[in-house]
Design a protein around this motif. Structure first.
Motif, mmCIF file in Angstrom:
data_model
loop_
_atom_site.group_PDB
_atom_site.id
_atom_site.type_symbol
_atom_site.label_atom_id
_atom_site.label_comp_id
_atom_site.label_asym_id
_atom_site.label_seq_id
_atom_site.Cartn_x
_atom_site.Cartn_y
_atom_site.Cartn_z
ATOM 1 N N THR A 53 0.849 -1.185 0.000
ATOM 2 C CA THR A 53 0.000 0.000 0.000
ATOM 3 C C THR A 53 0.890 1.243 0.000
ATOM 4 O O THR A 53 2.016 1.219 0.482
ATOM 5 C CB THR A 53 -0.938 0.043 1.221
ATOM 6 O OG1 THR A 53 -0.163 0.187 2.427
ATOM 7 C CG2 THR A 53 -1.780 -1.233 1.308
ATOM 8 N N GLY A 54 0.359 2.330 -0.555
ATOM 9 C CA GLY A 54 1.196 3.515 -0.710
ATOM 10 C C GLY A 54 2.389 3.221 -1.596
ATOM 11 O O GLY A 54 3.493 3.737 -1.378
ATOM 12 N N GLY A 55 2.171 2.385 -2.621
ATOM 13 C CA GLY A 55 3.269 1.905 -3.445
ATOM 14 C C GLY A 55 3.625 2.773 -4.628
ATOM 15 O O GLY A 55 4.471 2.382 -5.433
ATOM 16 N N GLY A 56 3.020 3.944 -4.747
ATOM 17 C CA GLY A 56 3.246 4.763 -5.927
ATOM 18 C C GLY A 56 4.462 5.657 -5.873
ATOM 19 O O GLY A 56 4.985 6.058 -6.922
ATOM 20 N N THR A 57 4.931 5.992 -4.674
ATOM 21 C CA THR A 57 6.037 6.937 -4.545
ATOM 22 C C THR A 57 6.955 6.523 -3.403
ATOM 23 O O THR A 57 6.610 5.690 -2.559
ATOM 24 C CB THR A 57 5.536 8.363 -4.248
ATOM 25 O OG1 THR A 57 4.849 8.372 -2.978
ATOM 26 C CG2 THR A 57 4.602 8.866 -5.337
ATOM 27 N N GLY A 86 -2.871 2.509 -4.170
ATOM 28 C CA GLY A 86 -2.797 3.931 -3.863
ATOM 29 C C GLY A 86 -4.038 4.646 -4.356
ATOM 30 O O GLY A 86 -4.899 4.056 -5.013
ATOM 31 N N ARG A 87 -4.122 5.933 -4.046
ATOM 32 C CA ARG A 87 -5.321 6.709 -4.384
ATOM 33 C C ARG A 87 -5.215 7.432 -5.710
ATOM 34 O O ARG A 87 -6.227 7.898 -6.226
ATOM 35 C CB ARG A 87 -5.596 7.719 -3.264
ATOM 36 C CG ARG A 87 -5.937 7.098 -1.916
ATOM 37 C CD ARG A 87 -6.027 8.181 -0.842
ATOM 38 N NE ARG A 87 -4.750 8.852 -0.697
ATOM 39 C CZ ARG A 87 -4.592 10.122 -0.308
ATOM 40 N NH1 ARG A 87 -5.661 10.873 -0.062
ATOM 41 N NH2 ARG A 87 -3.393 10.641 -0.184
ATOM 42 N N VAL A 127 -0.155 8.423 -10.606
ATOM 43 C CA VAL A 127 1.071 8.097 -9.875
ATOM 44 C C VAL A 127 1.330 6.595 -9.918
ATOM 45 O O VAL A 127 2.473 6.140 -10.113
ATOM 46 C CB VAL A 127 0.963 8.600 -8.418
ATOM 47 C CG1 VAL A 127 2.119 8.078 -7.577
ATOM 48 C CG2 VAL A 127 0.930 10.130 -8.385
ATOM 49 N N LEU A 128 0.277 5.806 -9.739
ATOM 50 C CA LEU A 128 0.419 4.359 -9.786
ATOM 51 C C LEU A 128 0.885 3.901 -11.173
ATOM 52 O O LEU A 128 1.733 3.003 -11.287
ATOM 53 C CB LEU A 128 -0.896 3.682 -9.432
ATOM 54 C CG LEU A 128 -1.393 3.845 -7.988
ATOM 55 C CD1 LEU A 128 -2.768 3.219 -7.833
ATOM 56 C CD2 LEU A 128 -0.413 3.222 -6.996
ATOM 57 N N ALA A 129 0.338 4.505 -12.203
ATOM 58 C CA ALA A 129 0.723 4.125 -13.560
ATOM 59 C C ALA A 129 2.209 4.400 -13.804
ATOM 60 O O ALA A 129 2.915 3.580 -14.418
ATOM 61 C CB ALA A 129 -0.128 4.875 -14.578
ATOM 62 N N ILE A 178 8.587 0.072 -12.314
ATOM 63 C CA ILE A 178 8.869 -1.238 -11.715
ATOM 64 C C ILE A 178 9.011 -2.307 -12.786
ATOM 65 O O ILE A 178 9.905 -3.151 -12.733
ATOM 66 C CB ILE A 178 7.756 -1.623 -10.720
ATOM 67 C CG1 ILE A 178 7.737 -0.639 -9.540
ATOM 68 C CG2 ILE A 178 7.955 -3.051 -10.201
ATOM 69 C CD1 ILE A 178 6.464 -0.697 -8.715
ATOM 70 N N GLY A 179 8.111 -2.292 -13.755
ATOM 71 C CA GLY A 179 8.209 -3.255 -14.833
ATOM 72 C C GLY A 179 7.024 -4.196 -14.911
ATOM 73 O O GLY A 179 6.022 -4.025 -14.200
ATOM 74 N N PRO A 180 7.120 -5.209 -15.756
ATOM 75 C CA PRO A 180 5.967 -6.068 -16.050
ATOM 76 C C PRO A 180 5.489 -6.916 -14.884
ATOM 77 O O PRO A 180 4.396 -7.496 -14.964
ATOM 78 C CB PRO A 180 6.467 -6.947 -17.207
ATOM 79 C CG PRO A 180 7.962 -6.932 -17.086
ATOM 80 C CD PRO A 180 8.305 -5.578 -16.562
ATOM 81 N N GLN A 181 6.297 -7.011 -13.829
ATOM 82 C CA GLN A 181 5.870 -7.802 -12.674
ATOM 83 C C GLN A 181 5.001 -6.999 -11.708
ATOM 84 O O GLN A 181 4.656 -7.495 -10.628
ATOM 85 C CB GLN A 181 7.080 -8.358 -11.929
ATOM 86 C CG GLN A 181 7.766 -9.500 -12.676
ATOM 87 C CD GLN A 181 9.018 -9.971 -11.964
ATOM 88 O OE1 GLN A 181 10.130 -9.731 -12.397
ATOM 89 N NE2 GLN A 181 8.823 -10.646 -10.836
ATOM 90 N N ALA A 182 4.617 -5.800 -12.081
ATOM 91 C CA ALA A 182 3.806 -4.953 -11.206
ATOM 92 C C ALA A 182 2.437 -4.702 -11.816
ATOM 93 O O ALA A 182 2.273 -4.643 -13.037
ATOM 94 C CB ALA A 182 4.504 -3.619 -10.961
ATOM 95 N N SER A 183 1.459 -4.565 -10.944
ATOM 96 C CA SER A 183 0.125 -4.121 -11.332
ATOM 97 C C SER A 183 -0.380 -3.192 -10.244
ATOM 98 O O SER A 183 0.164 -3.161 -9.140
ATOM 99 C CB SER A 183 -0.828 -5.301 -11.530
ATOM 100 O OG SER A 183 -0.932 -6.073 -10.350
ATOM 101 N N ALA A 184 -1.415 -2.425 -10.556
ATOM 102 C CA ALA A 184 -1.864 -1.381 -9.638
ATOM 103 C C ALA A 184 -3.352 -1.486 -9.363
ATOM 104 O O ALA A 184 -4.128 -1.909 -10.222
ATOM 105 C CB ALA A 184 -1.532 -0.003 -10.197
ATOM 106 N N VAL A 185 -3.720 -1.083 -8.159
ATOM 107 C CA VAL A 185 -5.117 -0.987 -7.740
ATOM 108 C C VAL A 185 -5.338 0.405 -7.175
ATOM 109 O O VAL A 185 -4.644 0.812 -6.230
ATOM 110 C CB VAL A 185 -5.471 -2.030 -6.675
ATOM 111 C CG1 VAL A 185 -6.904 -1.841 -6.199
ATOM 112 C CG2 VAL A 185 -5.281 -3.439 -7.208
#
Length: 241
Positions: free
Chosen positions: A8-12, A33-34, A38-40, A46-53
């Motif tokens: 959580t809070g993984g965008g910055t 994150g909200r 920023v998440l995008a 990070i790369g292809p192993q990351a996804s965002a909510v």
């Protein structure tokens, strides 16, 4: 299938550096994150192993969105990093209540709601829960922010007791002054920066990647016998306690 982590809070800042480290370690990382923009940007970094909510983890109604991203896979690592210093005025009791609730929601409720919802999905044995606190929890100076971060310490100890027999550990990382985060965005000054640097024993600010390295240790094979602990990463500004 790769291991699974959620930050959580993984965008910055610390959250983003931690998510990047987890991807390096072979995890698929879900960052929460909200702010979708920023998440995008973080996912691209990070790369292809990351996804965002996109979700506000302090809102119970939005937690199901986080659960959807996990699906029926076991969760190996949960890093509760969401939180912020919420400024406010204390001129009236209503202001005080609003100020304290805002800091509690941002720093404590985000961790409690996310963790409570995800405990059933944690890998047994081997799951790792980490909460990001602050040096302010141990020396004060942040008013409701200090108190909120302190609450995470007791919560982590309760989690460690509750989940220990299942082979799940729970620990707190308590960073000191980290210059490359959003924490002081718009309110740091050259004088304030220097004062915080001078307060360290190593005479420099910390970096987000150094907090991520502490997480790397806790989630790795060397961290399996560590639980219910407060890990200070603060350059010696506050000595061990």
């Amino acid at each position: 299938m790769s291991k699974l982590a959620l930050v959580t809070g993984g965008g910055t800042g610390i959250g983003r550096s931690t998510a990047g480290m987890l991807a390096e370690e072979g995890y698929h990382v879900v960052i929460v994150g909200r702010r979708p923009d920023v998440l995008a940007d973080a996912v691209k970094w990070i790369g292809p192993q990351a996804s965002a909510v996109t979700a506000d983890a302090s809102d119970p109604a939005q937690i199901p969105t986080v659960l959807e991203a996990i699906g029926d896979r076991p969760l190996d690592v949960l890093v509760n990093n969401a939180g912020a210093f919420i400024p406010g005025t204390d001129s009236t009791l209503d202001n005080v209540a609003e100020h304290w609730r805002a800091n509690f929601d941002s720093n404590v409720l985000t961790a409690v709601l996310t963790t409570t919802a995800l405990i059933p999905f944690m890998r047994r044995p081997g799951g790792r829960i980490i909460l990001t606190s602050s040096i302010a929890a141990q020396r004060g100076g942040g008013g409701p922010y200090s108190a909120a971060k302190s609450a995470l310490h007791g919560y982590a100890m309760d989690l460690a007791v509750e989940l220990g027999e299942a082979g799940i550990t729970a620990n707190v990382i308590s960073p000191g002054y980290v210059a490359d985060s959003e924490f002081f965005l718009g309110r740091n000054t050259p004088e304030g920066h220097q004062k915080r640097v001078d307060a360290t024993l190593v005479k420099r600010p910390g970096e987000s990647r150094e907090i991520a390295e502490a997480v790397r240790w806790l989630i790795g094979p060397g961290g399996g016998f560590v639980t219910g602990q407060i890990i200070n990463v603060n350059g010696g500004t506050v000595l061990g306690r």
